[in-house]
Every structure is written in structure tokens, then in C-alpha cells.
Design a protein around this motif. Structure first.
Motif, PDB file in Angstrom:
ATOM      1  N   GLU A  39       0.836  -1.205   0.000  1.00 32.12           N
ATOM      2  CA  GLU A  39       0.000   0.000   0.000  1.00 32.12           C
ATOM      3  C   GLU A  39       0.871   1.257   0.000  1.00 32.12           C
ATOM      4  N   ALA A  40       1.939   1.218   0.803  1.00 33.52           N
ATOM      5  CA  ALA A  40       2.854   2.359   0.859  1.00 33.52           C
ATOM      6  C   ALA A  40       3.590   2.528  -0.462  1.00 33.52           C
ATOM      7  N   ILE A  41       3.943   1.399  -1.073  1.00 31.46           N
ATOM      8  CA  ILE A  41       4.627   1.465  -2.369  1.00 31.46           C
ATOM      9  C   ILE A  41       3.694   2.061  -3.418  1.00 31.46           C
ATOM     10  N   GLU A  42       2.436   1.679  -3.359  1.00 32.11           N
ATOM     11  CA  GLU A  42       1.468   2.230  -4.314  1.00 32.11           C
ATOM     12  C   GLU A  42       1.298   3.735  -4.118  1.00 32.11           C
ATOM     13  N   PHE A  43       1.420   4.165  -2.875  1.00 30.17           N
ATOM     14  CA  PHE A  43       1.321   5.597  -2.585  1.00 30.17           C
ATOM     15  C   PHE A  43       2.439   6.372  -3.277  1.00 30.17           C
ATOM     16  N   GLN A  44       3.567   5.697  -3.498  1.00 27.63           N
ATOM     17  CA  GLN A  44       4.692   6.348  -4.169  1.00 27.63           C
ATOM     18  C   GLN A  44       4.340   6.775  -5.596  1.00 27.63           C
ATOM     19  N   THR A  45       3.364   6.098  -6.179  1.00 25.05           N
ATOM     20  CA  THR A  45       2.961   6.500  -7.534  1.00 25.05           C
ATOM     21  C   THR A  45       2.351   7.901  -7.528  1.00 25.05           C
ATOM     22  N   LEU A  46       1.746   8.269  -6.405  1.00 22.21           N
ATOM     23  CA  LEU A  46       1.208   9.631  -6.290  1.00 22.21           C
ATOM     24  C   LEU A  46       2.353  10.654  -6.232  1.00 22.21           C
ATOM     25  N   GLU A  47       3.437  10.272  -5.557  1.00 25.20           N
ATOM     26  CA  GLU A  47       4.624  11.131  -5.501  1.00 25.20           C
ATOM     27  C   GLU A  47       5.204  11.308  -6.907  1.00 25.20           C
ATOM     28  N   ILE A  48       5.184  10.220  -7.658  1.00 22.74           N
ATOM     29  CA  ILE A  48       5.715  10.268  -9.024  1.00 22.74           C
ATOM     30  C   ILE A  48       4.835  11.150  -9.903  1.00 22.74           C
ATOM     31  N   GLU A  49       3.525  11.042  -9.727  1.00 23.81           N
ATOM     32  CA  GLU A  49       2.611  11.891 -10.505  1.00 23.81           C
ATOM     33  C   GLU A  49       2.826  13.366 -10.186  1.00 23.81           C
ATOM     34  N   ALA A  50       3.163  13.656  -8.931  1.00 21.23           N
ATOM     35  CA  ALA A  50       3.464  15.041  -8.546  1.00 21.23           C
ATOM     36  C   ALA A  50       4.730  15.522  -9.246  1.00 21.23           C
ATOM     37  N   VAL A  51       5.702  14.618  -9.379  1.00 19.65           N
ATOM     38  CA  VAL A  51       6.932  14.953 -10.099  1.00 19.65           C
ATOM     39  C   VAL A  51       6.621  15.256 -11.555  1.00 19.65           C
ATOM     40  N   LEU A  52       5.800  14.423 -12.168  1.00 14.94           N
ATOM     41  CA  LEU A  52       5.448  14.622 -13.579  1.00 14.94           C
ATOM     42  C   LEU A  52       4.700  15.936 -13.785  1.00 14.94           C
ATOM     43  N   ALA A  53       3.838  16.288 -12.838  1.00 14.99           N
ATOM     44  CA  ALA A  53       3.101  17.559 -12.934  1.00 14.99           C
ATOM     45  C   ALA A  53       4.065  18.738 -12.838  1.00 14.99           C
ATOM     46  N   SER A  54       5.053  18.631 -11.935  1.00 15.38           N
ATOM     47  CA  SER A  54       6.050  19.696 -11.785  1.00 15.38           C
ATOM     48  C   SER A  54       6.925  19.800 -13.032  1.00 15.38           C
ATOM     49  N   CYS A  55       7.244  18.637 -13.605  1.00 16.91           N
ATOM     50  CA  CYS A  55       8.032  18.630 -14.838  1.00 16.91           C
ATOM     51  C   CYS A  55       7.307  19.359 -15.949  1.00 16.91           C
ATOM     52  N   GLN A  56       6.022  19.085 -16.066  1.00 15.23           N
ATOM     53  CA  GLN A  56       5.228  19.718 -17.115  1.00 15.23           C
ATOM     54  C   GLN A  56       5.128  21.223 -16.897  1.00 15.23           C
ATOM     55  N   GLN A  57       4.938  21.624 -15.654  1.00 15.90           N
ATOM     56  CA  GLN A  57       4.852  23.055 -15.339  1.00 15.90           C
ATOM     57  C   GLN A  57       6.155  23.775 -15.663  1.00 15.90           C
ATOM     58  N   LEU A  58       7.262  23.172 -15.269  1.00 19.67           N
ATOM     59  CA  LEU A  58       8.565  23.784 -15.513  1.00 19.67           C
ATOM     60  C   LEU A  58       8.889  23.798 -17.003  1.00 19.67           C
ATOM     61  N   GLN A  59       8.555  22.709 -17.690  1.00 25.22           N
ATOM     62  CA  GLN A  59       8.850  22.636 -19.111  1.00 25.22           C
ATOM     63  C   GLN A  59       8.062  23.669 -19.898  1.00 25.22           C
ATOM     64  N   THR A  60       6.834  23.944 -19.460  1.00 26.90           N
ATOM     65  CA  THR A  60       6.018  24.979 -20.107  1.00 26.90           C
ATOM     66  C   THR A  60       6.685  26.341 -19.970  1.00 26.90           C
ATOM     67  N   CYS A  61       7.208  26.618 -18.766  1.00 30.48           N
ATOM     68  CA  CYS A  61       7.919  27.882 -18.546  1.00 30.48           C
ATOM     69  C   CYS A  61       9.197  27.931 -19.386  1.00 30.48           C
ATOM     70  N   TYR A  62       9.919  26.829 -19.427  1.00 28.89           N
ATOM     71  CA  TYR A  62      11.146  26.752 -20.214  1.00 28.89           C
ATOM     72  C   TYR A  62      10.876  27.061 -21.683  1.00 28.89           C
ATOM     73  N   ALA A  63       9.829  26.437 -22.217  1.00 25.98           N
ATOM     74  CA  ALA A  63       9.518  26.598 -23.637  1.00 25.98           C
ATOM     75  C   ALA A  63       9.232  28.057 -23.977  1.00 25.98           C
ATOM     76  N   GLU A  64       8.555  28.739 -23.070  1.00 22.24           N
ATOM     77  CA  GLU A  64       8.204  30.150 -23.315  1.00 22.24           C
ATOM     78  C   GLU A  64       9.455  31.025 -23.270  1.00 22.24           C
ATOM     79  N   ILE A  65      10.319  30.757 -22.314  1.00 18.65           N
ATOM     80  CA  ILE A  65      11.550  31.548 -22.166  1.00 18.65           C
ATOM     81  C   ILE A  65      12.506  31.288 -23.319  1.00 18.65           C
ATOM     82  N   ALA A  66      12.617  30.029 -23.704  1.00 14.29           N
ATOM     83  CA  ALA A  66      13.579  29.649 -24.748  1.00 14.29           C
ATOM     84  C   ALA A  66      13.273  30.286 -26.098  1.00 14.29           C
ATOM     85  N   LYS A  67      12.029  30.685 -26.309  1.00 12.45           N
ATOM     86  CA  LYS A  67      11.647  31.300 -27.585  1.00 12.45           C
ATOM     87  C   LYS A  67      12.503  32.528 -27.892  1.00 12.45           C
TER      88      LYS A  67
END
Length: 351
Positions: A39-67
Motif C-alpha cells: 500500500e505504501a509502495i502504491e502511494f509512491q505512484t502519487l509522488e511520481i505523478e506530482a513529479v510529472l506535474a512539476s516537470c510539465q509546469q517547468l517545461q512549459t515555462c522553459y519553452a516560453e523563455i527559450a523562444k
């Protein structure tokens, strides 16, 4: 059959299931702590999803700046540990860039020869300024002839005998010498004593001017005795910093140097502001989450590599967890079972 025997039979059955064994091994190979339950290991998938959400947010900012930035600098805008360091180094270089660098960015500053040229400029100025101070009250330093001409005049004047007034050559040399005088009240004797200093001055002036001719970018900085070498030295030191950063974070790539050579000041300033205002907090937040994953999955090699793309490794990790947990659920393993219980089950290590 007792319940204990039934459990034993079920365990033997699952242990013979290759997919079950592979799933347990996958979780174990990630370095997950043995006391963690499924159960605790499965909870780690939520931590991973949070990482993916942060990655997407940061990448969106990166793409705008890099232009608005040169493509050579885009390598700094990736979701990886090394890119985070590269971006921080890039921002630091821009912040520490001397004012003169925005007009004097040129490959000639990125070579050791420039150190010798600038040292020579300083040396010649150290000669010219005191000489000019000494000569200025007596001669017009801006109208001095070549060193050969001055030596010829000096030789003629110094070697003239008592009948010099009868020599047309001496009279011509005297006339040329007096033309150098700063004002009419000066006598020939006053000027004649200064020829060694004048020759040294012209010789240094020629060397000084030649240094600017060697490097066209320096021509705009040539202001005679008022030339300020300090900004030039600052630009050279900045290029040395770039070399250091390239070796430390860019592994000898030329992209950083090429990008800094063409980026305009406004874009550079905007990047610095955006970095401190928005990017840094997003980067730090993502780094904390990635470090947490690194502690939870200590044996996952890809996760520990500095050039690993955060989004890719997080997606891969999530897939491994979900696949393994799905197999174990289908095998009837209770969610409160610790990973160590599965690892230490009889005969598991034989599989």
C-alpha cells in the motif's frame, strides 16, 4: 486441511508463478525499503505523478523563455540535474558580465594571446603617460615625427661642430626641432635635451597603436592616453569564467560560448529576472521531489544519473511500480504485506 496448510499451498502456488516472482524482484531491485507495505509502495505512484506535474509546469515555462533565446542555449532548459546546474551557471555568467562585454563580445577575448596584449597595453600606457607629462610643456607630442626622423635630427644636432651655422643640414635640423616646440619662447637647447624622451615616446606610441591594429574589436576602445584598459581586462576575465563553466558543466561544448556571443542584453536581463522570480522556486520544488524519489528508490540507477530526464525516469518508474503491483494484487497478496515478507518467503531466493 488447516488454514496454515492452505496458506502454505497458496504461497507455493504463487512462488511458482514467474510473473509473481518477477514483480517482487522488480520492486526489490529498485532499492525499496523492505518494511514498506504494498500500500505504501502504491502511494509512491502519487509522488511520481506530482513529479510529472512539476516537470510539465517547468517545461512549459522553459519553452516560453527559450523562444527569445539563441538555440545554442536551449540545452540549459531541460528537466535534468545537469541542466539545472547549467542554467544556474548561465544566469550567473550573465549577472557577472561586465558592461563592456555587451559591445566587446568577440572570439579574440577567448584566447590567451589577449592576456599578453592587454598586459602590453598597460605597460605602454605606463610609459606614455609620464613621458607625455614630461614632454607636454615643451613639445607638441601629437606632431612628433617617426623615430627614424627624430634620431636623424638628434644626430645632426649632437654632432655639429663650431661651424654648424655654415651647415645647411644643421640649419634644417634646427628648424625641424624648433617646429616641435610647444611655444615660440623655447630655445633649441631646451628641445635638444628632450630628444631621447621623444624617441622613447614615439617608439612606445607605435607599439601601443599596433596592439589595437592587431585586434579590430579593440579599435573602438582606442582613446590614446585616455584609453581605459580596465573594461577590457574585465571582459577577458569574463571569458575565462565562461571557459571554466564550459569545462565544469558543459563538458567542453561550444554552445554556451556561441549563445553568449549572440544573445542580446534585453533577453539576457529578462532571463535573469524570470529565473529569480519564477524558475528558481519551480526548480527547487522539483529537485526536492526528485531527491525524495532518489531516497525511496536508491537502487534505480537511471534515477541517480545527473543527465537523466526527470519526466522520462519518473514515467518509467511509475510504469514499473504499477505493473509489479498489479501482478501482486492479482496473485492475492494483501496490501498490508511488507516487501521484506515477500522477499524472505521460503524458496523465493531459489527462483
Amino acid at each position: 486441511m488447516s488454514s496454515l496448510d492452505a496458506d502454505r499451498l497458496l504461497q507455493d502456488k504463487t512462488l511458482n508463478d514467474d510473473s509473481y516472482v518477477a514483480a517482487v524482484k522488480q520492486l526489490n531491485d529498485l532499492g525499496i525499503a523492505g518494511l514498506m507495505t504494498l500500500e505504501a509502495i502504491e502511494f509512491q505512484t502519487l509522488e511520481i505523478e506530482a513529479v510529472l506535474a512539476s516537470c510539465q509546469q517547468l517545461q512549459t515555462c522553459y519553452a516560453e523563455i527559450a523562444k527569445g533565446l539563441p538555440t545554442q542555449l536551449h540545452t540549459c532548459f531541460k528537466n535534468s540535474a545537469i541542466s539545472v546546474e547549467q542554467l544556474a551557471a548561465l544566469v550567473s555568467l550573465i549577472e557577472n558580465a561586465p558592461t563592456a562585454s555587451w559591445t566587446l563580445r568577440e572570439d579574440s577575448f577567448n584566447c590567451y594571446e589577449m592576456d599578453f596584449r592587454l598586459a602590453e597595453l598597460q605597460q605602454q600606457l605606463a610609459i606614455l603617460k609620464p613621458l607625455n607629462k614630461k614632454l607636454a610643456p615643451f613639445v607638441n607630442t601629437n606632431t612628433l615625427e617617426s623615430t627614424n626622423t627624430l634620431r636623424s635630427i638628434q644626430c645632426c644636432l649632437d654632432n655639429a661642430g663650431m661651424f654648424r651655422w655654415f651647415s645647411a643640414k644643421w640649419r634644417d635640423a634646427k628648424q625641424q626641432a624648433l617646429k616641435l616646440a610647444a611655444h615660440e619662447q623655447l630655445k633649441l637647447e631646451d628641445i635638444q635635451l628632450l630628444f631621447p624622451a621623444m624617441i622613447k615616446y614615439v617608439n612606445s606610441q607605435e607599439r601601443f597603436d599596433a596592439l589595437f591594429l592587431q585586434v579590430p574589436v579593440l579599435a573602438a576602445c582606442h582613446e590614446g592616453l585616455n584609453t581605459d584598459v580596465t573594461p577590457l581586462l574585465a571582459v577577458r576575465e569574463w571569458y575565462k569564467d565562461i571557459d571554466f563553466v564550459m569545462a565544469e558543466y558543459f563538458f567542453g561544448e561550444k554552445g554556451l560560448l556561441a549563445g553568449l556571443s549572440v544573445i542580446d542584453k534585453q533577453s539576457a536581463d529578462d532571463l535573469v529576472v524570470e529565473y529569480h522570480t519564477n524558475l528558481l522556486s519551480l526548480i527547487n520544488n522539483l529537485d526536492k521531489k526528485m531527491n525524495k524519489l532518489g531516497l525511496s528508490f536508491v537502487a534505480h540507477e537511471t534515477l541517480q544519473q545527473s543527465d537523466t530526464d526527470y519526466a522520462l525516469v519518473a514515467t518509467e518508474l511509475k510504469s514499473i511500480l504499477l505493473d509489479a503491483l498489479s501482478v501482486l494484487k492479482e496473485s492475492g497478496v494483501d496490501a498490508n504485506t511488507c516487501l521484506s515478507e515477500l522477499i524472505n518467503a521460503p524458496d523465493f531466493n531459489k527462483k
